[in-house]
Design a protein around this motif. Structure first.
Motif, PDB file in Angstrom:
ATOM      1  N   ALA A   1       0.695  -1.131  -0.144  1.00 39.02           N
ATOM      2  CA  ALA A   1      -0.113  -0.115  -0.144  1.00 39.02           C
ATOM      3  C   ALA A   1       0.931   1.238  -0.074  1.00 39.02           C
ATOM      4  N   PHE A   2       1.925   1.242   0.860  1.00 43.20           N
ATOM      5  CA  PHE A   2       2.784   2.512   0.822  1.00 43.20           C
ATOM      6  C   PHE A   2       3.269   2.478  -0.332  1.00 43.20           C
ATOM      7  N   CYS A   3       3.747   1.287  -1.055  1.00 46.90           N
ATOM      8  CA  CYS A   3       4.525   1.630  -2.354  1.00 46.90           C
ATOM      9  C   CYS A   3       3.466   1.914  -3.435  1.00 46.90           C
ATOM     10  N   ARG A   4       2.417   1.500  -3.435  1.00 52.53           N
ATOM     11  CA  ARG A   4       1.572   2.121  -4.284  1.00 52.53           C
ATOM     12  C   ARG A   4       1.293   3.789  -3.998  1.00 52.53           C
TER      13      ARG A   4
ATOM     14  N   PHE B   1      -0.267   6.615   3.261  1.00 54.42           N
ATOM     15  CA  PHE B   1      -0.887   6.347   4.635  1.00 54.42           C
ATOM     16  C   PHE B   1      -2.338   6.182   4.412  1.00 54.42           C
ATOM     17  N   SER B   2      -3.030   6.775   3.397  1.00 56.15           N
ATOM     18  CA  SER B   2      -4.304   6.443   3.255  1.00 56.15           C
ATOM     19  C   SER B   2      -4.825   5.211   2.776  1.00 56.15           C
ATOM     20  N   LEU B   3      -4.010   4.629   2.080  1.00 54.10           N
ATOM     21  CA  LEU B   3      -3.855   3.184   1.519  1.00 54.10           C
ATOM     22  C   LEU B   3      -3.858   2.237   2.642  1.00 54.10           C
ATOM     23  N   ALA B   4      -2.762   2.342   3.423  1.00 58.05           N
ATOM     24  CA  ALA B   4      -2.360   1.568   4.482  1.00 58.05           C
ATOM     25  C   ALA B   4      -3.666   1.658   5.557  1.00 58.05           C
ATOM     26  N   LEU B   5      -4.091   2.867   5.745  1.00 62.72           N
ATOM     27  CA  LEU B   5      -5.298   2.855   6.883  1.00 62.72           C
ATOM     28  C   LEU B   5      -6.480   2.014   6.468  1.00 62.72           C
ATOM     29  N   THR B   6      -6.568   2.082   5.072  1.00 61.84           N
ATOM     30  CA  THR B   6      -7.739   1.237   4.669  1.00 61.84           C
ATOM     31  C   THR B   6      -7.534  -0.325   4.981  1.00 61.84           C
TER      32      THR B   6
ATOM     33  N   TYR C   1      -8.462  -5.175   8.840  1.00 60.41           N
ATOM     34  CA  TYR C   1      -7.907  -6.198   9.733  1.00 60.41           C
ATOM     35  C   TYR C   1      -8.185  -5.847  11.100  1.00 60.41           C
ATOM     36  N   GLY C   2      -9.350  -4.947  11.356  1.00 63.86           N
ATOM     37  CA  GLY C   2      -9.862  -4.662  12.663  1.00 63.86           C
ATOM     38  C   GLY C   2      -9.322  -3.687  13.618  1.00 63.86           C
ATOM     39  N   PHE C   3      -8.350  -2.949  12.790  1.00 67.51           N
ATOM     40  CA  PHE C   3      -7.747  -1.735  13.647  1.00 67.51           C
ATOM     41  C   PHE C   3      -8.586  -0.702  13.684  1.00 67.51           C
ATOM     42  N   ARG C   4      -8.530   0.193  14.601  1.00 73.42           N
ATOM     43  CA  ARG C   4      -9.322   1.096  14.820  1.00 73.42           C
ATOM     44  C   ARG C   4      -8.524   2.489  14.637  1.00 73.42           C
ATOM     45  N   LEU C   5      -8.968   3.541  14.262  1.00 70.54           N
ATOM     46  CA  LEU C   5      -8.377   4.853  14.230  1.00 70.54           C
ATOM     47  C   LEU C   5      -8.942   5.707  15.469  1.00 70.54           C
ATOM     48  N   PRO C   6      -7.820   6.284  16.006  1.00 70.20           N
ATOM     49  CA  PRO C   6      -7.930   7.141  17.254  1.00 70.20           C
ATOM     50  C   PRO C   6      -8.680   8.706  16.911  1.00 70.20           C
ATOM     51  N   GLU C   7      -8.552   8.927  15.767  1.00 73.01           N
ATOM     52  CA  GLU C   7      -9.242  10.202  15.065  1.00 73.01           C
ATOM     53  C   GLU C   7      -9.549   9.944  13.570  1.00 73.01           C
TER      54      GLU C   7
END
Length: 118
Positions: A42-45, A83-88, A93-99
């Protein structure tokens, strides 16, 4: 736009730094781990490559690239896209964003770019 790193070592350093920065900023599910290969791709893209493999091939063709022509805004856009692609993927995978994602992307991008400016 493609970010041309000086060498593969520099590229790998920033990919690891991005993953670490991302992992430290997310709320992980019990036993959750970020999928290294998917996050790295994702970062590479975001940085202008189709995958990590393409980045390695590109970097192996030439030993040194000159990246001084890149503006800070170009770098900011590329890392923010990564970062946007990696956050997706992290959310899958069930990770939540703190903001909110937009705020987090800006924060994470600036954190990584602090080292680039040195």
């Amino acid at each position: 736009m493609r970010i041309l790193f000086r060498n593969l070592g520099q590229a790998e350093f920033y990919l690891k730094a991005c993953k670490k920065t991302l992992a430290n900023s997310l709320i992980a599910p019990d036993g959750g781990r970020l999928p290294t290969q998917r996050i790295r791709n994702a970062f590479c893209r975001g940085l202008g490559y189709s995958s990590y493999d393409e980045l390695k091939i590109t970097m192996s063709r030439r030993h040194e690239f000159e990246n001084s022509s890149l503006s800070l805004d170009d770098l900011r856009r590329a890392f923010a896209k990564g970062f946007s692609l990696a956050l997706t993927i992290a959310e899958e995978y069930g990770f939540r964003l703190p903001e909110p994602a937009d705020t987090l992307v800006i924060q994470l991008t600036e954190e990584v770019l602090q080292d680039w400016k040195k």
